[in-house]
Design a protein around this motif. Structure first.
Motif, PDB file in Angstrom:
ATOM      1  N   ASP A  53       0.857  -1.190   0.000  1.00 51.03           N
ATOM      2  CA  ASP A  53       0.000   0.000   0.000  1.00 51.03           C
ATOM      3  C   ASP A  53       0.888   1.234   0.000  1.00 51.03           C
ATOM      4  O   ASP A  53       1.088   1.879   1.016  1.00 51.03           O
ATOM      5  N   SER A  54       1.414   1.559  -1.185  1.00 53.46           N
ATOM      6  CA  SER A  54       2.397   2.628  -1.309  1.00 53.46           C
ATOM      7  C   SER A  54       1.759   3.890  -1.873  1.00 53.46           C
ATOM      8  O   SER A  54       1.225   3.882  -2.990  1.00 53.46           O
ATOM      9  N   ASN A  55       1.812   4.990  -1.118  1.00 55.96           N
ATOM     10  CA  ASN A  55       1.298   6.261  -1.623  1.00 55.96           C
ATOM     11  C   ASN A  55       2.093   6.726  -2.840  1.00 55.96           C
ATOM     12  O   ASN A  55       1.547   7.362  -3.747  1.00 55.96           O
ATOM     13  N   PHE A 200      -6.786  -9.298  -2.761  1.00 53.97           N
ATOM     14  CA  PHE A 200      -7.328  -8.170  -2.005  1.00 53.97           C
ATOM     15  C   PHE A 200      -7.390  -6.944  -2.901  1.00 53.97           C
ATOM     16  O   PHE A 200      -6.752  -6.888  -3.962  1.00 53.97           O
ATOM     17  N   ILE A 201      -8.201  -5.960  -2.494  1.00 56.01           N
ATOM     18  CA  ILE A 201      -8.347  -4.706  -3.233  1.00 56.01           C
ATOM     19  C   ILE A 201      -8.200  -3.555  -2.257  1.00 56.01           C
ATOM     20  O   ILE A 201      -8.863  -3.524  -1.221  1.00 56.01           O
ATOM     21  N   ILE A 202      -7.340  -2.605  -2.582  1.00 53.14           N
ATOM     22  CA  ILE A 202      -7.185  -1.412  -1.755  1.00 53.14           C
ATOM     23  C   ILE A 202      -7.595  -0.205  -2.594  1.00 53.14           C
ATOM     24  O   ILE A 202      -7.125  -0.028  -3.712  1.00 53.14           O
ATOM     25  N   GLY A 203      -8.479   0.606  -2.054  1.00 44.51           N
ATOM     26  CA  GLY A 203      -8.952   1.783  -2.772  1.00 44.51           C
ATOM     27  C   GLY A 203     -10.325   1.565  -3.371  1.00 44.51           C
ATOM     28  O   GLY A 203     -10.903   0.483  -3.309  1.00 44.51           O
ATOM     29  N   ASN A 232     -13.304  -5.071   4.129  1.00 45.49           N
ATOM     30  CA  ASN A 232     -12.882  -3.825   3.492  1.00 45.49           C
ATOM     31  C   ASN A 232     -12.105  -4.069   2.200  1.00 45.49           C
ATOM     32  O   ASN A 232     -12.457  -3.559   1.142  1.00 45.49           O
ATOM     33  N   CYS A 233     -11.042  -4.868   2.285  1.00 44.67           N
ATOM     34  CA  CYS A 233     -10.197  -5.083   1.107  1.00 44.67           C
ATOM     35  C   CYS A 233     -10.391  -6.460   0.478  1.00 44.67           C
ATOM     36  O   CYS A 233      -9.727  -6.802  -0.500  1.00 44.67           O
ATOM     37  N   LEU A 234     -11.291  -7.276   1.055  1.00 43.70           N
ATOM     38  CA  LEU A 234     -11.627  -8.610   0.571  1.00 43.70           C
ATOM     39  C   LEU A 234     -10.473  -9.598   0.729  1.00 43.70           C
ATOM     40  O   LEU A 234     -10.461 -10.652   0.089  1.00 43.70           O
ATOM     41  N   CYS A 249      -6.918  -6.024   9.946  1.00 49.41           N
ATOM     42  CA  CYS A 249      -6.467  -6.703   8.733  1.00 49.41           C
ATOM     43  C   CYS A 249      -4.975  -6.456   8.514  1.00 49.41           C
ATOM     44  O   CYS A 249      -4.529  -5.306   8.560  1.00 49.41           O
ATOM     45  N   PRO A 250      -4.194  -7.504   8.276  1.00 45.55           N
ATOM     46  CA  PRO A 250      -2.754  -7.307   8.058  1.00 45.55           C
ATOM     47  C   PRO A 250      -2.432  -6.614   6.735  1.00 45.55           C
ATOM     48  O   PRO A 250      -1.312  -6.159   6.534  1.00 45.55           O
ATOM     49  N   ILE A 251      -3.408  -6.503   5.841  1.00 47.03           N
ATOM     50  CA  ILE A 251      -3.169  -5.871   4.543  1.00 47.03           C
ATOM     51  C   ILE A 251      -3.538  -4.393   4.557  1.00 47.03           C
ATOM     52  O   ILE A 251      -2.724  -3.525   4.254  1.00 47.03           O
ATOM     53  N   CYS A 252      -4.795  -4.077   4.918  1.00 49.01           N
ATOM     54  CA  CYS A 252      -5.264  -2.691   4.813  1.00 49.01           C
ATOM     55  C   CYS A 252      -5.437  -2.004   6.165  1.00 49.01           C
ATOM     56  O   CYS A 252      -5.680  -0.802   6.226  1.00 49.01           O
ATOM     57  N   GLY A 253      -5.332  -2.760   7.260  1.00 55.08           N
ATOM     58  CA  GLY A 253      -5.452  -2.169   8.586  1.00 55.08           C
ATOM     59  C   GLY A 253      -6.881  -1.988   9.073  1.00 55.08           C
ATOM     60  O   GLY A 253      -7.115  -1.470  10.174  1.00 55.08           O
TER      61      GLY A 253
END
Length: 262
Positions: A53-55, A200-203, A232-234, A249-253
């Motif tokens: 998850d890099s800005n 997973f999906i972020i955003g 949230n991120c599936l 969640c370890p991926i999206c928090g």
């Protein structure tokens, strides 16, 4: 969608490795000289980032991130080709004269290097392996040239280091037949399920509802053990050892997580 190598956004793409061979002081084999880097095939590249998850990556390439915990990408992005087999004179007479068989086109994958000295070390190891073969010096050189056809795509300048790129190079041949592909002057477009069943999906994603249904169907069909699921991120984690459910969640928090039991 895979992009032709000449249209990648780094203007120095494919130049670093040839530049290394201009100075031969680090090369210890006499058969390595006058390497020809002229492309012998059509190459298309798919680029992914190893950052979750890099800005920095979001700002450069888009807010929606499709994530994959396991590297199944290579099996899903290769174009499907057709081999046409012709019966020879010694084949069984009951066989048809022509048989068509599908295959997945060649895909080479690697993590991009951003350090010239590390690239030299890997190349020196490659040289040492090729030198062990009982081949003529010219045959060794030709073998190395063949490998370097895609190796030149594995090194970039250190200014790109934050991308943490994992690269997939697809090889296509002019005289081969491919199914469910669309070629234009820049892109190779391949029909794939890659974006309908990510891990997973972020955003924000306008297809999230459909993707969620596809993932639920997949999990119902394949998994019979408990697993952690993030609404949230599936994300679905089948590997985590659960003695106590994590708080987030370890991926999206996200804290919108639950255990799924069968």
């Amino acid at each position: 969608m895979d992009e032709k190598t000449e249209f990648l956004n780094d203007e120095r793409e494919q130049k670093i490795i040839p530049e290394l061979f201009e100075d031969t002081s680090w090369i210890y084999y006499d058969w390595i000289k006058d390497i020809d880097f002229t492309a012998t095939r059509n190459y298309y590249v798919s680029c992914f980032s190893k950052s979750i998850d890099s800005n920095y990556m979001k700002n450069g390439y888009g807010e929606c991130l499709y994530g994959y915990k396991n590297d199944r990408i290579v099996d899903l992005i290769g174009a499907i080709g057709i081999h046409t087999l012709t019966k020879n004179n010694y084949a069984d007479t009951d066989l048809p004269d022509i048989i068509e068989r599908p295959y997945i086109s060649q895909v080479v994958t690697f993590d991009v290097l951003y350090d010239v000295e590390e690239a030299k070390a890997e190349l020196q190891y490659l040289f040492s392996i090729i030198d062990m073969f009982e081949l003529s010096d010219n045959a060794k050189k030709l073998f190395l040239q063949e490998i370097l056809q895609y190796w030149i795509l594995s090194v970039k300048d250190k200014e790109w280091k934050r991308e943490r790129e994992r690269r997939y190079v697809i090889f296509l041949y002019d005289d081969y037949e491919y199914l469910e592909t669309d070629l234009d002057d820049i892109f190779l477009k391949v029909k794939t399920s890659l974006f309908i069943t990510p891990d997973f999906i972020i955003g924000q994603n306008f297809s999230k509802g459909e993707i969620k249904q596809q993932l639920e169907a997949k999990r119902t069909a394949l998994f019979r053990k408990e697993y952690l699921f993030c609404e949230n991120c599936l994300m679905q984690d089948h590997d985590i050892v659960i003695s106590k459910q994590p708080e987030k969640c370890p991926i999206c928090g996200s804290r919108n997580i639950r255990m799924i039991y069968h």
